[in-house]
Design an enzyme around this catalytic site. Structure first.
Site, PDB file in Angstrom:
ATOM      1  N   TYR A  34       0.586  -1.469   0.229  1.00  0.00           N
ATOM      2  CA  TYR A  34      -0.265  -0.120   0.061  1.00  0.00           C
ATOM      3  C   TYR A  34       1.137   0.980   0.203  1.00  0.00           C
ATOM      4  O   TYR A  34       2.281   1.107   0.497  1.00  0.00           O
ATOM      5  CB  TYR A  34      -1.198  -0.108   0.863  1.00  0.00           C
ATOM      6  CG  TYR A  34      -0.478  -0.042   2.635  1.00  0.00           C
ATOM      7  CD1 TYR A  34       0.459   0.992   3.035  1.00  0.00           C
ATOM      8  CD2 TYR A  34      -1.653  -0.448   3.736  1.00  0.00           C
ATOM      9  CE1 TYR A  34       0.479   0.371   4.563  1.00  0.00           C
ATOM     10  CE2 TYR A  34      -1.476  -1.140   4.419  1.00  0.00           C
ATOM     11  CZ  TYR A  34      -0.029   0.073   5.327  1.00  0.00           C
ATOM     12  OH  TYR A  34       0.304   0.018   6.725  1.00  0.00           O
ATOM     13  N   GLU A  35       0.270   2.488  -0.530  1.00  0.00           N
ATOM     14  CA  GLU A  35       0.738   3.391  -0.241  1.00  0.00           C
ATOM     15  C   GLU A  35       2.155   3.619  -1.395  1.00  0.00           C
ATOM     16  O   GLU A  35       2.750   4.431  -1.794  1.00  0.00           O
ATOM     17  CB  GLU A  35       1.901   4.219   0.926  1.00  0.00           C
ATOM     18  CG  GLU A  35       2.023   5.158   1.780  1.00  0.00           C
ATOM     19  CD  GLU A  35       0.251   6.132   1.255  1.00  0.00           C
ATOM     20  OE1 GLU A  35      -0.592   5.295   2.250  1.00  0.00           O
ATOM     21  OE2 GLU A  35      -0.068   7.359   0.081  1.00  0.00           O
TER      22      GLU A  35
END
Ligand SMILES: Cc1cc2nc3c(=O)[nH]c(=O)nc-3n(C[C@H](O)[C@H](O)[C@H](O)COP(=O)(O)OP(=O)(O)OC[C@H]3O[C@@H](n4cnc5c(N)ncnc54)[C@H](O)[C@@H]3O)c2cc1C
Length: 566
Positions: A427-428
């Site tokens: 994620y990110e």
């Protein structure tokens, strides 16, 4: 094994490795004196050890769940959250004008590491809010700032970021959520978002969603995306809560780890939203939140690595198995177990110092307005994110290995670290995307910022030669090889750059990690054995990594999908 907050380690790194004194010397951060820094680290450490760490296992065993459209959080999380907000930890770096403490990002990053090590699933909640506060500070209108930021800082409300849709993951430009102007300055936001971290909870009065959506007739791709504040409950001008907005949590994901963090599918049905920043400039505004979160997520990797290391060290010191060179000692005395523990500790130090150096660069960029510092922060952000989270994964896996069979058994807790940290490299922005950012946007200056940093590494290695010639030589040579690798990379086209991006990022992290280890060893001789591990055992990997990088893309594409399937 109880978590022990590494407060003295942060102080050492601040004082002797990443140059925190430069931050405190600025007018902006003059209040961050060594005494204040120490007091804050001690206070945060106490909270993490006594309040948050005991929640970690609980959240894993009793995940957040959706009950009749309402998210019920894991046992103890509401109390843990209250302790975080009552300590003022959400608004550490936020503008004092809105009730924040205005402290350096370096200090916030250190505190976030301790919170993430203690209870990663819960820490994600304030981390998202911190990112949202920063995005609003930079891009929102004065009215939105005044209404939302104080509530976010106080923790009465919390924040989320809504980018991902089923067809729009890494390719954010493919998103389809729509926003129609309602004619009264607000917008009707419609669409489905998936994987939304802390999409709802049962302990804050409001949940403030920052949502990316398209205006009618917006250009395709990222150029046609705008950002909206879409709160769960619509606030009145005085901050009191009005009507429920037209949005809901449709479901929560069943995940490999991070069970205490509700990951939601969100449905927006003409929900009332307010534009943040300018129309069609949503990506720029969201990038403020994402950059903040990238460093934060990188530190999540370090956090779990630290916790997994502490766990493995305690186990290895007690478990007896076979004869060791020192007699019938614990497994820590077997050379291979010692190798694993040494590598774990060396990697944690490298990843932590890279992240804190990035945070110092952010603070210096903000305090001085220097474009060199800003470029340094931009260069280090993808390295801090990708290397920190790779290390989180690798160290957690090694922690299981140190435990032997017991590592595979849930009750030791070693497996939870590996499950929880797994998503941080996804994620990110996946770590592949981070590496592409490094070799793409971050080298668009022709490599200027990278060369400046490498010059510092080489200069430091030169001065270290008189005291540690062997280690200093290795570091100087590696920095030079990385400089040559960078020169090769900037001369390539996009495909070849991208094919070599991940090994390049890792080689960069190897050189930086070795540089900070050497600095530490020069400041404190007791750190010399760990620096030797980093420089003699880990740094040599840069040679293979740079060789891999120079292979380019042709060889990869020569392996066709048919060849892969045969
Ligand atoms: C637990 C969890 C929490 C999350 N929280 C949030 C949240 O709060 N808000 C939010 O908006 N999103 C959130 N996400 C979504 C997350 O950011 C995405 O999963 C991530 O960006 C990757 O997108 P994807 O899953 O669609 O994978 P894909 O984009 O399909 O990627 C699959 C693979 O292809 C690679 N790839 C894709 N494009 C390229 C390219 N151009 N070049 C090279 N390789 C490429 C990727 O690196 C990856 O290895 C969360 C996800 C999870 C699992």
């Amino acid at each position: 094994m109880a978590y022990r907050a590494p407060v003295s380690e942060f102080r050492f790194v601040f004082d002797h490795v990443v140059g925190m004194d430069r931050v405190s010397a600025t007018e902006t951060f003059a209040e961050a004196t060594p005494e204040t820094v120490e007091a804050i680290l001690l206070e945060a450490g106490k909270l993490c050890e006594t309040v948050l760490a005991p929640l970690n296992r609980e959240g894993d065993k009793v995940p957040a769940r959706l009950e009749n459209g309402v998210v019920r959080t894991s046992p103890g999380y509401a109390e843990g959250y209250r302790a975080i907000v009552e300590g003022g930890w959400v608004g550490m770096a936020a503008d004092p004008e809105f009730g924040g403490m205005g402290l350096p990002m370096a200090l916030t990053t250190a505190v976030n590491e301790m919170m993430g090590a203690a209870c990663l699933a819960l820490q994600l909640n304030p981390l998202m809010t911190q990112g949202q506060i920063e995005a609003l500070e930079h891009h929102a209108s004065d009215a939105i700032k005044a209404l939302y930021i104080p509530k976010l800082i106080s923790g009465e409300w919390c924040g989320t970021m809504n980018l991902t849709e089923p067809q729009a993951g890494s390719d954010v430009g493919a998103l389809r959520s729509r926003a129609e102007p309602k004619g009264d300055g607000t917008y009707a936001v419609t669409g489905q978002k998936i994987f939304i971290t802390w999409g709802d909870n049962d302990f804050t009065e409001n949940v403030c969603h920052l949502v990316l959506a398209r205006l009618p007739d917006a250009a395709p791709g990222t150029k046609g995306i705008s950002l909206f504040m879409v709160p769960k409950v619509i606030p009145r001008e005085d901050g009191s809560l009005g009507a429920r907005n037209s949005l809901q949590v449709v479901s929560l994901e069943h995940k490999l780890g991070l069970h205490g963090s509700p990951t939601a599918v969100m449905q927006f049905d003409g929900a009332t939203g307010w534009l943040i920043g300018q129309e069609n400039k949503g990506m720029a505004a969201m990038f403020t939140m994402m950059n903040n979160a990238r460093l934060g997520v990188g530190m999540q990797g370090v956090a779990v690595a630290e916790a997994a290391f502490q766990h493995a060290l305690a186990y290895a010191s007690e478990r007896k198995q076979g004869r060791t060179p020192l007699g019938a000692g614990a497994i820590i005395d077997h050379a291979d177990v010692r190798r694993m523990l040494a590598q774990m500790k060396a990697e944690v130090f490298s990843a932590r110092t890279i992240a804190l150096a990035c945070a110092v660069a952010i603070d210096m960029g903000r305090a001085t307005g220097s474009t060199d510092w800003q470029a340094r922060a931009a260069l280090l952000t993808p390295i801090a994110k990708a290397y920190g989270t790779d290390i989180g994964n690798e160290v957690a896996q090694m922690g299981i290995q140190v435990h032997g069979g017991m590592g595979f058994i849930e009750e030791t807790g070693a497996a939870q670290f590996a499950r929880d940290v797994r998503v941080t490299s996804i994620y990110e922005g996946t770590n592949g995307i981070q590496a592409m950012d490094l070799v793409g946007r971050k080298l668009m200056d022709g490599g200027e910022a990278a060369y400046r940093l490498l010059q510092e590494v080489e200069d430091h290695a030169e001065t270290a030669r008189s005291r540690q010639p062997d280690l200093a030589n290795d570091l100087w040579n590696a920095a030079e090889a990385l400089r040559e690798g960078t020169e090769w990379l900037v001369a390539q086209g996009a495909d070849d750059r991208n094919a070599g991006a991940v090994p390049y990022l890792r080689a960069f992290a190897r050189v930086l990690g070795a540089h900070y280890h050497l600095k530490a060893a020069l400041a404190d001789e007791a750190r010399l054995p760990l620096a030797r591990v980093a420089i003699k055992r880990l740094l040599p990997e840069h040679t293979g990594l740079l060789a891999q990088m120079r292979e380019g893309s042709a060889g990869l594409y020569a392996l066709t999908p048919e060849a892969l399937a045969s």
